[in-house]
Design a protein around this motif. Structure first.
Motif, PDB file in Angstrom:
ATOM      1  N   THR A   1       0.837  -1.216   0.000  1.00  8.93           N
ATOM      2  CA  THR A   1       0.000   0.000   0.000  1.00  8.93           C
ATOM      3  C   THR A   1       0.866   1.259   0.000  1.00  8.93           C
ATOM      4  O   THR A   1       0.575   2.253  -0.694  1.00  8.93           O
ATOM      5  N   ARG A   2       1.972   1.253   0.764  1.00 11.53           N
ATOM      6  CA  ARG A   2       2.881   2.389   0.817  1.00 11.53           C
ATOM      7  C   ARG A   2       3.546   2.601  -0.547  1.00 11.53           C
ATOM      8  O   ARG A   2       3.714   3.744  -0.987  1.00 11.53           O
ATOM      9  N   ARG A   3       3.907   1.506  -1.217  1.00 10.23           N
ATOM     10  CA  ARG A   3       4.543   1.647  -2.537  1.00 10.23           C
ATOM     11  C   ARG A   3       3.547   2.163  -3.570  1.00 10.23           C
ATOM     12  O   ARG A   3       3.918   2.917  -4.475  1.00 10.23           O
ATOM     13  N   ILE A   4       2.262   1.769  -3.437  1.00 13.19           N
ATOM     14  CA  ILE A   4       1.272   2.245  -4.393  1.00 13.19           C
ATOM     15  C   ILE A   4       0.945   3.724  -4.152  1.00 13.19           C
ATOM     16  O   ILE A   4       0.784   4.511  -5.099  1.00 13.19           O
ATOM     17  N   CYS A   5       0.888   4.125  -2.899  1.00 15.42           N
ATOM     18  CA  CYS A   5       0.582   5.524  -2.586  1.00 15.42           C
ATOM     19  C   CYS A   5       1.736   6.468  -2.901  1.00 15.42           C
ATOM     20  O   CYS A   5       1.528   7.642  -3.235  1.00 15.42           O
ATOM     21  N   ASN A   6       2.982   6.000  -2.821  1.00 17.11           N
ATOM     22  CA  ASN A   6       4.160   6.839  -3.095  1.00 17.11           C
ATOM     23  C   ASN A   6       4.994   6.203  -4.203  1.00 17.11           C
ATOM     24  O   ASN A   6       6.064   5.640  -3.956  1.00 17.11           O
ATOM     25  N   PRO A   7       4.514   6.209  -5.450  1.00 17.44           N
ATOM     26  CA  PRO A   7       5.288   5.566  -6.524  1.00 17.44           C
ATOM     27  C   PRO A   7       6.552   6.316  -6.896  1.00 17.44           C
ATOM     28  O   PRO A   7       7.467   5.762  -7.484  1.00 17.44           O
TER      29      PRO A   7
ATOM     30  N   SER B   1       8.812   7.532  -4.953  1.00 11.11           N
ATOM     31  CA  SER B   1       9.921   7.357  -4.014  1.00 11.11           C
ATOM     32  C   SER B   1      10.872   6.256  -4.428  1.00 11.11           C
ATOM     33  O   SER B   1      11.899   6.056  -3.796  1.00 11.11           O
TER      34      SER B   1
ATOM     35  N   MET C   1       2.091  -0.721 -11.784  1.00  8.18           N
ATOM     36  CA  MET C   1       0.998  -0.497 -10.847  1.00  8.18           C
ATOM     37  C   MET C   1      -0.060  -1.594 -10.933  1.00  8.18           C
ATOM     38  O   MET C   1      -0.641  -1.985  -9.913  1.00  8.18           O
TER      39      MET C   1
ATOM     40  N   HIS D   1      -1.284  -3.869  -7.777  1.00  9.82           N
ATOM     41  CA  HIS D   1      -2.675  -3.984  -7.352  1.00  9.82           C
ATOM     42  C   HIS D   1      -3.114  -5.448  -7.275  1.00  9.82           C
ATOM     43  O   HIS D   1      -3.863  -5.821  -6.352  1.00  9.82           O
TER      44      HIS D   1
END
Length: 289
Positions: free
Chosen positions: A252-258, A260, A267, A271
């Motif tokens: 979830t963190r990787r999807i919200c902050n792509p 970084s 994506m 998912h």
């Protein structure tokens, strides 16, 4: 007919019937082993080797299959003969006066041992090398093509191999022990060297069995452990739930902050992985209830 002549005739008839009975029993036992070995080998053979366009190659493969089936039947008989001897002896000791098991006598067992020894040496010395050279032969150059030409080449190869082995044995005997007695003992092939060769090969087979059995058992248990489903009672569901929650949070963190990450992210793949983790976490929660 006088009484002594009648007794002699009855003894001869009894010996004749016992001999015929032993031959019939030996034939039935060998036929059973041969059928079992033929079914076993035809189960693992390649059908393309027996359905080739060339009828000659198909015939050669069939002959080699029959020779290998005969050899395997003799080997299986040699393995089963010792347990059969022990069981028959115990049965005779338990029921000494039963008429229907008197055919399990010492004469039958002794005859089976002699037959197994004879055909084992025949298979070892002649049939197995013949089957190998027969499948590899192509016939002599300039001779007529056919199965008979391959038979001639195979027989010549076996004769040359026999001469080579005997020559090497003769030279080794002359080097190790150069006297007349040792050279004359080479002529006593059937009485001394053939049982010695049979015993050496049996010893090598036992050593191979001792080496391969632990490896085979270890491999069998490892494959069985992979195939069997682990019981739910032995699983730590809390630990799996925590792992699934941590992995879900990381995705979830990787999807919200792509932005970084240094590398571009897929994506759609992320998912799908997140959905799979959520499904797994729900199932684990249901299993814990």
């Amino acid at each position: 007919m006088e009484a002594p002549d009648y007794e002699v005739l009855s003894v001869r008839e009894q010996l004749f019937h016992e001999r015929i009975r032993e031959c019939i029993i030996s034939t039935l036992l060998f036929a059973t082993l041969y059928i079992l070995c033929h079914i076993f080998l035809t189960r693992f053979k390649k059908p393309a080797e027996f359905t080739t366009v060339d009828d000659e190659d198909a015939t050669v493969n069939k002959i080699a299959l029959e020779l290998c089936t005969f050899t395997l039947a003799i080997a299986l008989g040699a393995v089963l003969l010792l347990p059969f001897s022990i069981i028959s002896n115990e049965v005779l000791l338990s029921l000494p006066r039963n008429y229907y098991i008197q055919w399990l006598n010492g004469s039958l067992i002794h005859g089976l041992w002699n037959l197994v020894f004879l055909f084992s040496n025949l298979s070892l010395i002649f049939l197995m090398p013949f089957a190998y050279f027969f499948t590899e032969s192509e016939g002599f150059a300039g001779s007529r093509k056919g199965v008979l030409g391959r038979v001639y080449e195979t027989v010549v190869m076996l004769m040359l191999l026999t001469l080579l082995v005997l020559g090497m044995v003769w030279v080794a005997s002359a080097i190790v022990d150069n006297n007349k007695a040792s050279r004359e003992s080479l002529y006593d092939f059937w009485e001394y060297y053939l049982p010695y060769l049979y015993s050496c090969i049996s010893f090598l087979g036992v050593l191979l069995l001792l080496v391969c059995t632990p490896l085979g058992l270890a491999r069998m248990f490892s494959v069985t452990g992979k195939l069997l489903v682990k019981p739910r009672l032995l699983e730590d569901l809390e630990e799996q739930l925590y792992c699934s929650a941590f992995e879900e949070a990381a995705l979830t963190r990787r999807i919200c902050n792509p932005t970084s990450c240094w590398l571009p992210l897929d994506m759609e793949l992320l998912h799908r992985q997140l959905l799979a983790l959520q499904t797994q976490r729900v199932l684990l929660g249901i299993s814990r209830m």
